[in-house]
Design a protein around this motif. Structure first.
Motif, PDB file in Angstrom:
ATOM      1  N   ALA A 178      11.416   6.002   4.168  1.00  0.00           N
ATOM      2  CA  ALA A 178      12.025   6.824   5.221  1.00  0.00           C
ATOM      3  C   ALA A 178      13.340   7.440   4.747  1.00  0.00           C
ATOM      4  CB  ALA A 178      12.261   5.967   6.468  1.00  0.00           C
ATOM      5  N   GLY A 179      13.538   8.702   5.089  1.00  0.00           N
ATOM      6  CA  GLY A 179      14.777   9.388   4.720  1.00  0.00           C
ATOM      7  C   GLY A 179      14.648  10.303   3.525  1.00  0.00           C
ATOM      8  N   GLY A 180      13.465  10.291   2.881  1.00  0.00           N
ATOM      9  CA  GLY A 180      13.250  11.210   1.773  1.00  0.00           C
ATOM     10  C   GLY A 180      13.747  10.668   0.445  1.00  0.00           C
ATOM     11  N   PRO A 181      13.533  11.456  -0.630  1.00  0.00           N
ATOM     12  CA  PRO A 181      13.869  10.994  -1.988  1.00  0.00           C
ATOM     13  C   PRO A 181      15.324  10.585  -2.181  1.00  0.00           C
ATOM     14  CG  PRO A 181      12.454  12.932  -2.061  1.00  0.00           C
ATOM     15  CD  PRO A 181      12.862  12.760  -0.633  1.00  0.00           C
ATOM     16  N   ARG A 182      16.251  11.255  -1.481  1.00  0.00           N
ATOM     17  CA  ARG A 182      17.668  10.955  -1.704  1.00  0.00           C
ATOM     18  C   ARG A 182      18.050   9.582  -1.152  1.00  0.00           C
ATOM     19  NH1 ARG A 182      21.170  16.517  -0.751  1.00  0.00           N
ATOM     20  NH2 ARG A 182      20.188  17.726  -2.452  1.00  0.00           N
ATOM     21  N   ARG A 183      17.344   9.130  -0.134  1.00  0.00           N
ATOM     22  CA  ARG A 183      17.665   7.833   0.455  1.00  0.00           C
ATOM     23  C   ARG A 183      16.689   6.742   0.016  1.00  0.00           C
ATOM     24  NH1 ARG A 183      18.635   7.672   6.638  1.00  0.00           N
ATOM     25  NH2 ARG A 183      19.360   5.623   5.926  1.00  0.00           N
ATOM     26  N   ARG A 184      15.740   7.123  -0.789  1.00  0.00           N
ATOM     27  CA  ARG A 184      14.741   6.162  -1.254  1.00  0.00           C
ATOM     28  C   ARG A 184      15.415   5.053  -2.064  1.00  0.00           C
ATOM     29  NH1 ARG A 184      10.489   9.319  -4.179  1.00  0.00           N
ATOM     30  NH2 ARG A 184      11.779   9.024  -6.028  1.00  0.00           N
ATOM     31  N   PRO A 185      15.017   3.805  -1.874  1.00  0.00           N
ATOM     32  CA  PRO A 185      15.636   2.725  -2.661  1.00  0.00           C
ATOM     33  C   PRO A 185      15.327   2.876  -4.142  1.00  0.00           C
ATOM     34  CG  PRO A 185      13.694   1.918  -1.517  1.00  0.00           C
ATOM     35  CD  PRO A 185      13.953   3.297  -0.983  1.00  0.00           C
ATOM     36  N   GLN A 186      16.232   2.386  -4.944  1.00  0.00           N
ATOM     37  CA  GLN A 186      15.992   2.348  -6.385  1.00  0.00           C
ATOM     38  C   GLN A 186      15.085   1.177  -6.748  1.00  0.00           C
ATOM     39  OE1 GLN A 186      20.020   1.981  -7.649  1.00  0.00           O
ATOM     40  NE2 GLN A 186      20.545   4.135  -7.264  1.00  0.00           N
ATOM     41  N   ALA A 187      15.088   0.156  -5.902  1.00  0.00           N
ATOM     42  CA  ALA A 187      14.258  -1.029  -6.142  1.00  0.00           C
ATOM     43  C   ALA A 187      13.949  -1.699  -4.812  1.00  0.00           C
ATOM     44  CB  ALA A 187      14.966  -2.009  -7.074  1.00  0.00           C
ATOM     45  N   VAL A 188      12.823  -2.429  -4.776  1.00  0.00           N
ATOM     46  CA  VAL A 188      12.445  -3.213  -3.606  1.00  0.00           C
ATOM     47  C   VAL A 188      12.187  -4.645  -4.062  1.00  0.00           C
ATOM     48  CG1 VAL A 188      10.836  -3.506  -1.684  1.00  0.00           C
ATOM     49  CG2 VAL A 188      11.366  -1.199  -2.528  1.00  0.00           C
ATOM     50  N   PHE A 189      12.873  -5.576  -3.432  1.00  0.00           N
ATOM     51  CA  PHE A 189      12.641  -6.999  -3.664  1.00  0.00           C
ATOM     52  C   PHE A 189      11.855  -7.516  -2.465  1.00  0.00           C
ATOM     53  CE2 PHE A 189      14.757 -11.432  -3.388  1.00  0.00           C
ATOM     54  CZ  PHE A 189      13.684 -12.026  -4.035  1.00  0.00           C
ATOM     55  N   CYS A 190      10.675  -8.046  -2.715  1.00  0.00           N
ATOM     56  CA  CYS A 190       9.789  -8.514  -1.645  1.00  0.00           C
ATOM     57  C   CYS A 190       9.864 -10.029  -1.520  1.00  0.00           C
ATOM     58  CB  CYS A 190       8.346  -8.092  -1.912  1.00  0.00           C
ATOM     59  SG  CYS A 190       8.125  -6.291  -2.040  1.00  0.00           S
ATOM     60  N   ALA A 191       9.770 -10.512  -0.298  1.00  0.00           N
ATOM     61  CA  ALA A 191       9.912 -11.948  -0.033  1.00  0.00           C
ATOM     62  C   ALA A 191       8.772 -12.765  -0.605  1.00  0.00           C
ATOM     63  CB  ALA A 191      10.027 -12.203   1.463  1.00  0.00           C
ATOM     64  N   ASN A 192       7.618 -12.136  -0.889  1.00  0.00           N
ATOM     65  CA  ASN A 192       6.552 -12.839  -1.609  1.00  0.00           C
ATOM     66  C   ASN A 192       5.663 -11.825  -2.320  1.00  0.00           C
ATOM     67  OD1 ASN A 192       4.804 -11.837   0.383  1.00  0.00           O
ATOM     68  ND2 ASN A 192       3.821 -13.798   0.769  1.00  0.00           N
ATOM     69  N   ASP A 193       4.757 -12.321  -3.150  1.00  0.00           N
ATOM     70  CA  ASP A 193       3.899 -11.432  -3.939  1.00  0.00           C
ATOM     71  C   ASP A 193       2.913 -10.664  -3.076  1.00  0.00           C
ATOM     72  OD1 ASP A 193       5.127 -12.183  -6.277  1.00  0.00           O
ATOM     73  OD2 ASP A 193       3.545 -13.557  -6.925  1.00  0.00           O
ATOM     74  N   GLN A 194       2.458 -11.264  -1.977  1.00  0.00           N
ATOM     75  CA  GLN A 194       1.505 -10.569  -1.120  1.00  0.00           C
ATOM     76  C   GLN A 194       2.113  -9.278  -0.577  1.00  0.00           C
ATOM     77  OE1 GLN A 194      -1.124 -12.252  -2.300  1.00  0.00           O
ATOM     78  NE2 GLN A 194      -2.062 -12.200  -0.276  1.00  0.00           N
ATOM     79  N   LEU A 195       3.334  -9.349  -0.105  1.00  0.00           N
ATOM     80  CA  LEU A 195       4.025  -8.148   0.349  1.00  0.00           C
ATOM     81  C   LEU A 195       4.167  -7.141  -0.790  1.00  0.00           C
ATOM     82  CD1 LEU A 195       6.911  -9.644   2.536  1.00  0.00           C
ATOM     83  CD2 LEU A 195       5.010  -8.250   3.362  1.00  0.00           C
ATOM     84  N   ALA A 196       4.538  -7.640  -1.972  1.00  0.00           N
ATOM     85  CA  ALA A 196       4.747  -6.749  -3.118  1.00  0.00           C
ATOM     86  C   ALA A 196       3.454  -6.066  -3.536  1.00  0.00           C
ATOM     87  CB  ALA A 196       5.340  -7.539  -4.285  1.00  0.00           C
ATOM     88  N   LEU A 197       2.345  -6.805  -3.542  1.00  0.00           N
ATOM     89  CA  LEU A 197       1.067  -6.221  -3.950  1.00  0.00           C
ATOM     90  C   LEU A 197       0.610  -5.164  -2.944  1.00  0.00           C
ATOM     91  CD1 LEU A 197      -0.616  -9.533  -5.137  1.00  0.00           C
ATOM     92  CD2 LEU A 197       0.071  -7.616  -6.603  1.00  0.00           C
ATOM     93  N   GLY A 198       0.817  -5.425  -1.660  1.00  0.00           N
ATOM     94  CA  GLY A 198       0.495  -4.419  -0.657  1.00  0.00           C
ATOM     95  C   GLY A 198       1.372  -3.187  -0.799  1.00  0.00           C
ATOM     96  N   LEU A 199       2.650  -3.400  -1.102  1.00  0.00           N
ATOM     97  CA  LEU A 199       3.572  -2.287  -1.309  1.00  0.00           C
ATOM     98  C   LEU A 199       3.155  -1.441  -2.509  1.00  0.00           C
ATOM     99  CD1 LEU A 199       6.264  -0.903  -0.504  1.00  0.00           C
ATOM    100  CD2 LEU A 199       7.398  -2.442  -2.128  1.00  0.00           C
TER     101      LEU A 199
END
Length: 363
Positions: free
Chosen positions: A260-281
């Motif tokens: 949300a917010g477009g490329p300028r506000r896009r995170p540089q990295a995402v840390f997920c609370a578990n692998d299941q969330l990360a794999l879905g992401l």
């Protein structure tokens, strides 16, 4: 799994006919008659074989095999006040993390002469309550529990009924309340955060499961500590997204909010609370034409087997899943045999496993 009780037929409803191949269960009297001994001798062979002469014992054991006798443990459980089964209550039986934990619990339980009943709370407090009641109804010898929130009232209720328990992945429970086995989640979040900071990432999204779970909160605290020790104001750098569950489906559905917010506000990295969330992401990002780690880095938590099989391989924080399962069962066995013994807390240290889903920021 939870047991299902079928309701009795309504008044006036015709009874279902018994299957043609149904036969009367073989009882201890049948074994005694076949072996030419008393029922008491059969009971001794089953429970105290050292009291029976070898020739008689062999004769009874042969009768048991010939009749395919299966002992009824429910009556013995009633007399003893508890069964030879323990419960393992997890948050999500579909999560591979719990598969390995369960394997550790089961292997250790087998060595202790116990069997394991697996139950699933689905991260739901009411289902947890029902599952604990099932254990009480079955007179379980004990339980290994990963609770859905901070409320231990249901667990204290279980202990009041003589059923000890050990908590999994809860480091905030005082040792005078109960025993616990957990992995240092703050250290895990710290390791993930330090890794991302070392790659030049300062705008990080933390994709969490429900913050009612202590491990989700503590991993976030570790991430923030890593940023702050490097002079980055965590309040500005870390954006929190709380997913409704720790599942791949929740991770995939979170993509819109992550971006949300477009490329300028896009995170540089995402840390997920578990692998299941990360794999879905990862799946959701790929479906939108984004490349990991070129467009953003992704870190998971748990190091489930599939984390090394996807492309790119998932950078993650590894937990010793099998070992903590065995350790929890060892603590539970000690509490079963020494109900008045002191509670214990065992802490494992996680480790960062770097794979292809993280790379230096290309600002």
């Amino acid at each position: 799994m939870e047991s299902t009780v079928c309701p009795p037929p309504q008044s006036g409803a015709p009874a279902l006919p018994a299957p043609e191949n149904t036969r009367r269960p073989v009882g201890i009297n049948d074994v005694a008659a076949r072996a030419g001994v008393s029922p008491g001798t059969v009971s001794n062979v089953l429970n105290r074989p050292e009291r029976v002469a070898e020739a008689t014992r062999l004769r009874v054991e042969r009768a048991i095999r010939e009749l395919d006798y299966v002992r009824n443990s429910s009556g013995r459980s009633l007399r003893a006040g508890r069964s030879d089964s323990v419960g393992l209550l997890v948050l999500d039986v579909t999560n591979p993390f719990f598969t390995m934990v369960a394997r550790g619990v089961e292997d250790q339980a087998a060595e202790d002469g116990l069997t394991v009943m697996l139950l699933n709370s689905a991260e739901n407090p009411e289902r947890q309550r029902r599952s604990l009641r099932v254990l009480a109804e079955h007179r379980a010898a004990g339980a290994v529990v990963m609770p859905v929130d901070n409320d231990v009232a249901d667990l204290l209720w279980l202990r009041e009924r003589g059923i000890p328990w050990v908590l999994l992945d809860r480091g905030d429970v005082a040792v005078d309340v109960g025993s616990s086995v957990y992995v240092d989640n703050h250290a895990g979040g710290l390791a993930a955060g330090r890794h991302l900071v070392s790659l030049g990432h300062e705008r990080i999204t933390y994709l969490s499961g429900p913050l009612s779970l202590e491990q989700c909160r503590t991993r976030l605290a570790g991430l923030r500590a890593a940023l702050e020790e490097n002079g980055v104001e965590a309040g500005d750098a870390v954006r929190l997204i709380e997913a409704p569950s720790l599942t791949a489906d929740s991770g995939e559905k979170a993509v819109e909010e992550v971006l949300a917010g477009g490329p300028r506000r896009r995170p540089q990295a995402v840390f997920c609370a578990n692998d299941q969330l990360a794999l879905g992401l990862l799946k959701g990002l790929g479906a939108r034409g984004l490349s990991v780690p070129d467009d953003l880095s992704v870190v998971g938590y748990d190091d489930v087997d599939v984390a090394a099989l996807v492309h790119p391989g998932l950078t993650t924080v590894a937990q010793p899943k099998y070992q903590i399962g065995r350790a929890a069962m060892r603590l539970l066995a000690a509490e079963i045999h020494e109900p008045r013994g002191a509670h214990e807390r065992l802490v494992f240290t996680p480790r960062l496993v770097v794979r292809g889903s993280t790379a230096a920021h290309r600002g």
